[in-house]
Design an enzyme around this catalytic site. Structure first.
Site, PDB file in Angstrom:
ATOM      1  N   ARG A  78      14.145  -5.227 -12.199  1.00  0.00           N
ATOM      2  CA  ARG A  78      13.388  -6.261 -12.945  1.00  0.00           C
ATOM      3  C   ARG A  78      14.290  -7.396 -13.415  1.00  0.00           C
ATOM      4  O   ARG A  78      14.072  -7.987 -14.478  1.00  0.00           O
ATOM      5  CB  ARG A  78      12.648  -5.651 -14.150  1.00  0.00           C
ATOM      6  N   SER A  84       3.400  -3.526 -17.417  1.00  0.00           N
ATOM      7  CA  SER A  84       4.291  -2.668 -18.213  1.00  0.00           C
ATOM      8  C   SER A  84       4.954  -3.498 -19.294  1.00  0.00           C
ATOM      9  O   SER A  84       5.556  -4.539 -19.013  1.00  0.00           O
ATOM     10  CB  SER A  84       5.379  -2.067 -17.328  1.00  0.00           C
ATOM     11  N   GLU A 109       9.937  -5.528 -20.909  1.00  0.00           N
ATOM     12  CA  GLU A 109       9.896  -6.109 -19.559  1.00  0.00           C
ATOM     13  C   GLU A 109       9.102  -7.406 -19.644  1.00  0.00           C
ATOM     14  O   GLU A 109       9.420  -8.413 -19.016  1.00  0.00           O
ATOM     15  CB  GLU A 109       9.193  -5.125 -18.600  1.00  0.00           C
TER      16      GLU A 109
HETATM   17  C1  LIG Z   1      -2.110  -5.362 -14.302  1.00  0.00           C
HETATM   18  C2  LIG Z   1      -0.658  -5.692 -14.095  1.00  0.00           C
HETATM   19  C3  LIG Z   1       0.119  -4.902 -13.264  1.00  0.00           C
HETATM   20  C4  LIG Z   1       1.460  -5.208 -13.053  1.00  0.00           C
HETATM   21  N1  LIG Z   1       2.198  -4.399 -12.239  1.00  0.00           N
HETATM   22  C5  LIG Z   1       3.485  -4.694 -12.012  1.00  0.00           C
HETATM   23  C6  LIG Z   1       4.278  -3.865 -11.142  1.00  0.00           C
HETATM   24  O1  LIG Z   1       3.805  -2.890 -10.574  1.00  0.00           O
HETATM   25  N2  LIG Z   1       5.567  -4.206 -10.963  1.00  0.00           N
HETATM   26  C7  LIG Z   1       6.132  -5.284 -11.566  1.00  0.00           C
HETATM   27  O2  LIG Z   1       7.324  -5.549 -11.340  1.00  0.00           O
HETATM   28  N3  LIG Z   1       5.422  -6.076 -12.394  1.00  0.00           N
HETATM   29  C8  LIG Z   1       4.123  -5.806 -12.643  1.00  0.00           C
HETATM   30  N4  LIG Z   1       3.397  -6.601 -13.484  1.00  0.00           N
HETATM   31  C9  LIG Z   1       4.059  -7.700 -14.201  1.00  0.00           C
HETATM   32  C10 LIG Z   1       3.969  -9.060 -13.498  1.00  0.00           C
HETATM   33  O3  LIG Z   1       2.808  -9.122 -12.702  1.00  0.00           O
HETATM   34  C11 LIG Z   1       5.177  -9.370 -12.636  1.00  0.00           C
HETATM   35  O4  LIG Z   1       6.358  -9.387 -13.395  1.00  0.00           O
HETATM   36  C12 LIG Z   1       5.010 -10.707 -11.900  1.00  0.00           C
HETATM   37  O5  LIG Z   1       6.008 -10.802 -10.925  1.00  0.00           O
HETATM   38  C13 LIG Z   1       5.093 -11.932 -12.809  1.00  0.00           C
HETATM   39  O6  LIG Z   1       4.701 -13.056 -12.038  1.00  0.00           O
HETATM   40  P1  LIG Z   1       3.929 -14.285 -12.676  1.00  0.00           P
HETATM   41  O7  LIG Z   1       3.728 -15.277 -11.602  1.00  0.00           O
HETATM   42  O8  LIG Z   1       2.716 -13.849 -13.390  1.00  0.00           O
HETATM   43  O9  LIG Z   1       5.026 -14.807 -13.707  1.00  0.00           O
HETATM   44  P2  LIG Z   1       4.823 -15.260 -15.225  1.00  0.00           P
HETATM   45  O10 LIG Z   1       4.365 -14.089 -16.036  1.00  0.00           O
HETATM   46  O11 LIG Z   1       4.022 -16.494 -15.294  1.00  0.00           O
HETATM   47  O12 LIG Z   1       6.326 -15.589 -15.598  1.00  0.00           O
HETATM   48  C14 LIG Z   1       7.290 -14.539 -15.656  1.00  0.00           C
HETATM   49  C15 LIG Z   1       8.687 -15.176 -15.606  1.00  0.00           C
HETATM   50  O13 LIG Z   1       8.892 -15.729 -14.318  1.00  0.00           O
HETATM   51  C16 LIG Z   1       9.303 -17.086 -14.434  1.00  0.00           C
HETATM   52  N5  LIG Z   1       8.776 -17.838 -13.300  1.00  0.00           N
HETATM   53  C17 LIG Z   1       7.487 -17.928 -12.880  1.00  0.00           C
HETATM   54  N6  LIG Z   1       7.415 -18.725 -11.792  1.00  0.00           N
HETATM   55  C18 LIG Z   1       8.681 -19.155 -11.537  1.00  0.00           C
HETATM   56  C19 LIG Z   1       9.268 -19.998 -10.553  1.00  0.00           C
HETATM   57  N7  LIG Z   1       8.536 -20.580  -9.612  1.00  0.00           N
HETATM   58  N8  LIG Z   1      10.595 -20.203 -10.609  1.00  0.00           N
HETATM   59  C20 LIG Z   1      11.360 -19.628 -11.546  1.00  0.00           C
HETATM   60  N9  LIG Z   1      10.877 -18.824 -12.512  1.00  0.00           N
HETATM   61  C21 LIG Z   1       9.556 -18.586 -12.495  1.00  0.00           C
HETATM   62  C22 LIG Z   1       8.680 -17.566 -15.734  1.00  0.00           C
HETATM   63  O14 LIG Z   1       9.349 -18.708 -16.214  1.00  0.00           O
HETATM   64  C23 LIG Z   1       8.877 -16.342 -16.589  1.00  0.00           C
HETATM   65  O15 LIG Z   1      10.197 -16.295 -17.053  1.00  0.00           O
HETATM   66  C24 LIG Z   1       2.049  -6.320 -13.698  1.00  0.00           C
HETATM   67  C25 LIG Z   1       1.253  -7.133 -14.535  1.00  0.00           C
HETATM   68  C26 LIG Z   1      -0.084  -6.822 -14.728  1.00  0.00           C
HETATM   69  C27 LIG Z   1      -0.907  -7.697 -15.617  1.00  0.00           C
END
Ligand SMILES: Cc1cc2nc3c(=O)[nH]c(=O)nc-3n(C[C@H](O)[C@H](O)[C@H](O)COP(=O)(O)OP(=O)(O)OC[C@H]3O[C@@H](n4cnc5c(N)ncnc54)[C@H](O)[C@@H]3O)c2cc1C
Length: 315
Positions: free
Chosen positions: A185, A236, A306
């Site tokens: 992560r 998580s 996380e």
């Molecule tokens: C129901 C559910 C299930 C999930 N299951 C998992 C799982 O199994 N495994 C897991 O690892 N995670 C899981 N997650 C967490 C999450 O989905 C991941 O961490 C996901 O990768 C975050 O992506 P996001 O686009 O929503 O980022 P955001 O939540 O919008 O941002 C997260 C971080 O990424 C940065 N970021 C976003 N876009 C960019 C970019 N283009 N360039 C640089 N930085 C950027 C943001 O600035 C921030 O720091 C889950 C979440 C939910 C709600």
């Protein structure tokens, strides 16, 4: 607020409105619907950034005026505070959702704003394996790389070949997977540290549509059984401490189902906090702190979030 501070604060807004952008500026924009947790206040300015040209104007501008900024993916790993955000929120869209495949080598070039779920679904008709795990992750490719998202024994970095990103001066960079250090992560590229991921190249493996689809079905049904998939949440909340499961530690500390306001530690999975309707970010944050304190008292184990708290400390 003094008259002087007020004029400094509004100066960047006047100058921003003068930039020759194709992307639209939205002032005092509610952020609640941009986080899967459905909490949070308003952003002073919200911009759906349409293309690299606009991004390369906005980042140096933000730097020049030292404006608090945040790059939002799908907000699936994020708690946005009730007080909102005093500066600019950038969300990549449009050109950043591009997708190209290169048949012979099983290569896929993906824009950072493409939803993880769409990437997973498009790999089915190709019969290419590797990103089936993305079917259950409601984020974007940029967010997945920035968090090194993973599930079911695979991480996004496992199939990554090359990443493109932009720095705060608006310069573009390209890096091969082997030159970048990913861990659990954790990624060397994150907007918070000034690297905005714009696209990525993945190499998948030859398989067949039926097998790829059946992996996804398996992963989906596992999630539906074990996670609160139907109620707003942010995935998580804590990383698993080495040798432990955060959910088990929280449950054995007696917090399963515990609520503050309308936020609750999920009855189904103790490492999830759910929004039972109009919860405040403050309730979610209070639950996070309570879980950390209680698990420490009971197990002497420290829980590292996380999920990311959008705080002004990141400015
Ligand atoms: C129901 C559910 C299930 C999930 N299951 C998992 C799982 O199994 N495994 C897991 O690892 N995670 C899981 N997650 C967490 C999450 O989905 C991941 O961490 C996901 O990768 C975050 O992506 P996001 O686009 O929503 O980022 P955001 O939540 O919008 O941002 C997260 C971080 O990424 C940065 N970021 C976003 N876009 C960019 C970019 N283009 N360039 C640089 N930085 C950027 C943001 O600035 C921030 O720091 C889950 C979440 C939910 C709600």
């Amino acid at each position: 607020m003094s008259k002087n501070t007020l004029s400094i604060n509004s100066h960047w807004k006047v100058k921003l409105a003068e930039l020759p952008l194709q992307s639209r500026l939205c002032w005092e924009h509610s952020l609640r619907r941009y986080s899967t947790m459905r909490v949070g206040g308003t952003a002073a300015c919200f911009i759906d950034v349409l293309n690299c040209e606009d991004l390369s104007q906005l980042l140096p501008f933000i730097q020049q005026y030292q404006i608090p900024y945040f790059v939002l993916g799908k907000g699936s790993n994020l708690i946005i505070p009730d007080t909102g955000w005093p500066g600019i929120i950038l969300r990549l869209s449009s050109n950043f959702e591009d997708w190209h495949i290169f048949e012979e080598d099983h290569l896929v070039c993906v824009g950072a704003a493409l939803p993880d779920v769409i990437f997973a679904k498009r790999s089915v008709p190709l019969g290419w394996s590797g990103v089936e795990f993305l079917i259950g992750i409601p984020g974007s490719i940029g967010g997945a790389i920035a968090m090194n998202a993973g599930a079911h024994g695979t991480e996004i970095s496992d199939h990554l070949k090359t990443v493109w990103w932009m720095d705060m001066d608006g310069n573009q960079h390209q890096g091969d997977r082997d030159s970048l250090e990913f861990s659990y992560r954790s990624s060397p590229l994150n907007a918070v540290s000034g690297s905005i991921i714009t696209s990525a190249l993945f190499q998948l493996k030859e398989s067949d549509s039926q097998t790829v689809k059946s992996h996804m079905k398996q992963f989906q049904s596992y999630r539906e059984t074990t996670q609160p998939t139907k109620i707003p949440n942010c995935g998580s909340v804590f990383k698993n401490p080495p040798g432990h499961y955060a959910a088990k530690l929280i449950e054995s500390a007696g917090l399963k189902g515990y609520g503050i306001g309308n936020a609750q530690i999920s009855e189904k999975h103790s490492n999830f906090i759910v929004n039972q309707g109009n919860a405040k970010a403050a309730d979610v944050i209070a639950l996070i702190e309570l879980a950390q304190d209680t698990v420490w008292k009971v197990h002497q184990i420290s829980l590292e979030p996380e999920v990311q708290l959008l705080t002004h400390a990141q400015c």
